[in-house]
Design a protein around this motif. Sequence first.
Motif, PDB file in Angstrom:
ATOM      1  N   TYR A   1      66.713 128.056  95.280  1.00  0.00           N
ATOM      2  CA  TYR A   1      66.910 127.058  93.908  1.00  0.00           C
ATOM      3  C   TYR A   1      66.912 127.851  92.615  1.00  0.00           C
ATOM      4  CZ  TYR A   1      66.226 123.269  97.328  1.00  0.00           C
ATOM      5  OH  TYR A   1      66.210 122.511  98.442  1.00  0.00           O
ATOM      6  N   ASN A   2      67.933 127.782  91.784  1.00  0.00           N
ATOM      7  CA  ASN A   2      68.100 128.257  90.291  1.00  0.00           C
ATOM      8  C   ASN A   2      67.146 127.546  89.513  1.00  0.00           C
ATOM      9  OD1 ASN A   2      69.712 130.427  91.208  1.00  0.00           O
ATOM     10  ND2 ASN A   2      71.645 128.893  90.860  1.00  0.00           N
ATOM     11  N   PHE A   3      66.613 127.781  88.266  1.00  0.00           N
ATOM     12  CA  PHE A   3      66.061 127.244  87.257  1.00  0.00           C
ATOM     13  C   PHE A   3      67.023 126.231  86.749  1.00  0.00           C
ATOM     14  CE2 PHE A   3      63.198 130.812  87.046  1.00  0.00           C
ATOM     15  CZ  PHE A   3      61.616 130.165  87.138  1.00  0.00           C
ATOM     16  N   SER A   4      66.612 125.079  86.402  1.00  0.00           N
ATOM     17  CA  SER A   4      67.376 123.895  86.215  1.00  0.00           C
ATOM     18  C   SER A   4      66.421 122.911  85.464  1.00  0.00           C
ATOM     19  CB  SER A   4      67.966 123.200  87.186  1.00  0.00           C
ATOM     20  OG  SER A   4      67.433 122.756  88.328  1.00  0.00           O
ATOM     21  N   VAL A   5      67.093 122.208  84.815  1.00  0.00           N
ATOM     22  CA  VAL A   5      66.252 120.879  84.156  1.00  0.00           C
ATOM     23  C   VAL A   5      65.230 120.045  85.126  1.00  0.00           C
ATOM     24  CG1 VAL A   5      66.339 118.772  82.808  1.00  0.00           C
ATOM     25  CG2 VAL A   5      67.655 120.654  82.384  1.00  0.00           C
ATOM     26  N   ALA A   6      65.795 120.005  86.466  1.00  0.00           N
ATOM     27  CA  ALA A   6      65.155 119.343  87.398  1.00  0.00           C
ATOM     28  C   ALA A   6      64.035 120.084  88.051  1.00  0.00           C
ATOM     29  CB  ALA A   6      66.184 119.262  88.672  1.00  0.00           C
ATOM     30  N   VAL A   7      64.272 121.477  88.147  1.00  0.00           N
ATOM     31  CA  VAL A   7      63.101 122.405  88.467  1.00  0.00           C
ATOM     32  C   VAL A   7      61.992 122.400  87.452  1.00  0.00           C
ATOM     33  CG1 VAL A   7      62.427 124.940  88.738  1.00  0.00           C
ATOM     34  CG2 VAL A   7      64.533 123.855  89.881  1.00  0.00           C
ATOM     35  N   TRP A   8      62.179 122.558  86.051  1.00  0.00           N
ATOM     36  CA  TRP A   8      61.177 122.528  85.120  1.00  0.00           C
ATOM     37  C   TRP A   8      60.796 121.209  85.007  1.00  0.00           C
ATOM     38  CZ3 TRP A   8      59.059 126.561  83.550  1.00  0.00           C
ATOM     39  CH2 TRP A   8      59.767 127.569  83.266  1.00  0.00           C
ATOM     40  N   VAL A   9      61.152 119.999  85.320  1.00  0.00           N
ATOM     41  CA  VAL A   9      60.454 118.792  85.505  1.00  0.00           C
ATOM     42  C   VAL A   9      59.489 118.812  86.538  1.00  0.00           C
ATOM     43  CG1 VAL A   9      60.753 116.348  86.234  1.00  0.00           C
ATOM     44  CG2 VAL A   9      62.404 117.266  84.455  1.00  0.00           C
ATOM     45  N   GLY A  10      59.794 119.387  87.469  1.00  0.00           N
ATOM     46  CA  GLY A  10      59.007 119.767  88.669  1.00  0.00           C
ATOM     47  C   GLY A  10      57.856 120.685  88.241  1.00  0.00           C
ATOM     48  N   TYR A  11      57.965 121.416  87.404  1.00  0.00           N
ATOM     49  CA  TYR A  11      56.885 122.362  87.067  1.00  0.00           C
ATOM     50  C   TYR A  11      55.844 121.875  86.058  1.00  0.00           C
ATOM     51  CZ  TYR A  11      58.500 126.876  89.105  1.00  0.00           C
ATOM     52  OH  TYR A  11      58.544 127.619  90.177  1.00  0.00           O
ATOM     53  N   ILE A  12      56.514 120.851  85.213  1.00  0.00           N
ATOM     54  CA  ILE A  12      55.566 120.124  84.177  1.00  0.00           C
ATOM     55  C   ILE A  12      54.901 119.366  85.027  1.00  0.00           C
ATOM     56  CG2 ILE A  12      55.785 118.454  82.196  1.00  0.00           C
ATOM     57  CD1 ILE A  12      58.333 119.808  81.305  1.00  0.00           C
TER      58      ILE A  12
ATOM     59  N   LEU B   1      63.109 122.985  76.066  1.00  0.00           N
ATOM     60  CA  LEU B   1      62.059 123.365  76.742  1.00  0.00           C
ATOM     61  C   LEU B   1      61.168 124.310  76.376  1.00  0.00           C
ATOM     62  CD1 LEU B   1      63.878 123.764  80.459  1.00  0.00           C
ATOM     63  CD2 LEU B   1      61.933 122.011  79.716  1.00  0.00           C
ATOM     64  N   GLU B   2      61.630 125.345  75.616  1.00  0.00           N
ATOM     65  CA  GLU B   2      60.820 126.231  74.706  1.00  0.00           C
ATOM     66  C   GLU B   2      59.925 125.554  73.743  1.00  0.00           C
ATOM     67  OE1 GLU B   2      63.873 128.888  72.925  1.00  0.00           O
ATOM     68  OE2 GLU B   2      64.066 129.907  74.850  1.00  0.00           O
ATOM     69  N   MET B   3      60.177 124.437  73.384  1.00  0.00           N
ATOM     70  CA  MET B   3      59.331 123.554  72.570  1.00  0.00           C
ATOM     71  C   MET B   3      58.429 123.009  73.376  1.00  0.00           C
ATOM     72  SD  MET B   3      61.942 122.330  69.353  1.00  0.00           S
ATOM     73  CE  MET B   3      63.111 121.491  70.539  1.00  0.00           C
ATOM     74  N   ILE B   4      58.815 122.330  74.595  1.00  0.00           N
ATOM     75  CA  ILE B   4      58.282 121.338  75.179  1.00  0.00           C
ATOM     76  C   ILE B   4      56.871 122.024  75.871  1.00  0.00           C
ATOM     77  CG2 ILE B   4      58.112 119.746  77.151  1.00  0.00           C
ATOM     78  CD1 ILE B   4      61.034 119.039  76.329  1.00  0.00           C
ATOM     79  N   LEU B   5      57.114 123.267  76.686  1.00  0.00           N
ATOM     80  CA  LEU B   5      56.378 123.562  77.504  1.00  0.00           C
ATOM     81  C   LEU B   5      54.997 124.326  76.642  1.00  0.00           C
ATOM     82  CD1 LEU B   5      58.619 125.795  79.986  1.00  0.00           C
ATOM     83  CD2 LEU B   5      57.060 123.630  80.476  1.00  0.00           C
ATOM     84  N   PRO B   6      55.131 124.838  75.304  1.00  0.00           N
ATOM     85  CA  PRO B   6      53.989 125.223  74.789  1.00  0.00           C
ATOM     86  C   PRO B   6      53.226 124.014  74.154  1.00  0.00           C
ATOM     87  CG  PRO B   6      55.697 126.744  74.072  1.00  0.00           C
ATOM     88  CD  PRO B   6      56.338 125.462  75.050  1.00  0.00           C
TER      89      PRO B   6
END
Length: 582
Positions: free
Chosen positions: A447-458, A399-404
Amino acid sequence: MFRPLAWTKTLALMFASLLSITLVPALMPFCLRGKLRPESANPAARFTQAIYLPVLRWCLKHWKIVIALNLVFLAVTIPLYFRLGSQFMPALYEGSALYMPNALPGISITQAVSLMQEQDRIIRSFPEVATVFGTVGRSDSATDNAPLDMYDTTVMLKPRSQWRAGMTYEKLIAAMDAKLQFPGLTNTWTMPVQNRLDMELTGIKTAVGIKIQGPDLAHIEQIGAQMQQILSGMPRTDSVYAERVAQGFYLNVEVNRVEAARYGLTVADVQRVVTSEFGGADIADNVEGRERFPIAVRYQRDFRDRPEALSQALIPTPSGEQIPVSEVARVYFSRGPSMIRDEDGALTGYVYLTLKTNDYGGFVSRAQELLQQKLILPSGYTWRWAGEYEFEMRAKQRLEMILPVVFCVIFLLLYLVFKSVIEAAVLIFPTLYAMSGGLLLQWLLGYNFSVAVWVGYIALFGIAVETGVVMVVYLHEAYQERLGEDAPMMEADLVEAVIKGAVQRLRPKLMTVTAVVLSLAPILWETGIGSDVMKPIAAPIVGGMVTSTIHVLILVPVFFLLIKRRSLGRVTSRAERDVNDA
């Protein structure tokens, strides 16, 4: 699990984009027929415009206050990012539970079976439980090398509609765990599918664990015991169990070759008798239909439950005489490795941790500091975190690579559309306000941060920018329309153009937001299997769409007005210089 979620979302967006530019235009002549009413005749449009117009006029007039309030809002909500916990994936409710306690090494098969039956009886007494199936010991397959001190009990639960009022899965597990407190047992609770994946991929049966590696099993066990003592006192720790890798019990039969030779016996003769009389030998098969059951014969338990009793077992000699085992061998117990585990070319021992929280990242950070302060490792020994926490670290690195990359691609596309770095930057701002709303709802729902949460943010970032693009397109349309008139544009004309572009096309913007929110909001109330993963995906999108919409409807027109006012001021100054030069 990160890749399937990401690829599913990517493919869905690709096909949606393809249909929007191919099928939708083809269907419009067939679906949009008859007399179409203007937007001014739509009651919903008139109602929303009546509310939005005075708000927008006030915000354009007091733009400094508006920007200051929004910055304060960001300053209040963004710190929530550092207060929320982290985990790899939300726990997926499977409709069952897996009870896997650990006993101390050396437990007998009789004690293990009796203890397992008592555990199953207690679990079955809960009205929410449908069936219980417990296993202990190793199966015939060499792939399941479970020792006697590790139990494996699968608990199938009834549908939640049949549970007691107010009972949840977490409360049920806590109630079972309270009744299953046996001396010498360390309880571990998980779910069958999750456990199989964790065991296959990491070897650790709990969500968080530690792998200790070094050249000697005794020292590995000592380090594990120190870790267990240090971590047991941490808050939100349910149980800590360090494997007793060097505390196995073994029965040794040491043959005296000289004495055995005096009786005409070989080492193989003695071992053959020991194997058949102590361990049992198959002498026949019992046939029942298509089933076959081997018949084994050995001494009764009273004659083989102690080394002294085993020493009195008789061995026939070639002369026909029978002598006790003690005449030709020494029978005794000794300690040794209960299981030898090798990973990366080094001996390895495990420490299992069961936590009372899903914030694995926060717990590991605190535990890491505590172990660094209190644990002193001998030379040649290392340890590292393992279990589901490994997946979380890998996903975090990706995610540190994907988000930027996501933000750079969005910014590049915006620049290609509007040919302006400033306008592209203005349209990036909705992602910050979208994230603030997502953080608020995520914090409220726990909800904690997780892969599912970051998919929602993207996904949220893309939708938020899309809504901002719609607003800027209409603002440009109104601005260019006013520029096409013969009269020069004044400050009041610029404000009216901005208001026209923002208000007159309010309905398509609200329709975009409403469609997204109404399609995802019902997921937050869903309770079926699979909702545990879908809710963290939907929560950031629903919460972020609310705040990003407010930003798009208020701040984007304000920033657009400021940008065009600056351009208008430069044009006016240039015109005045031309007049003076003339």
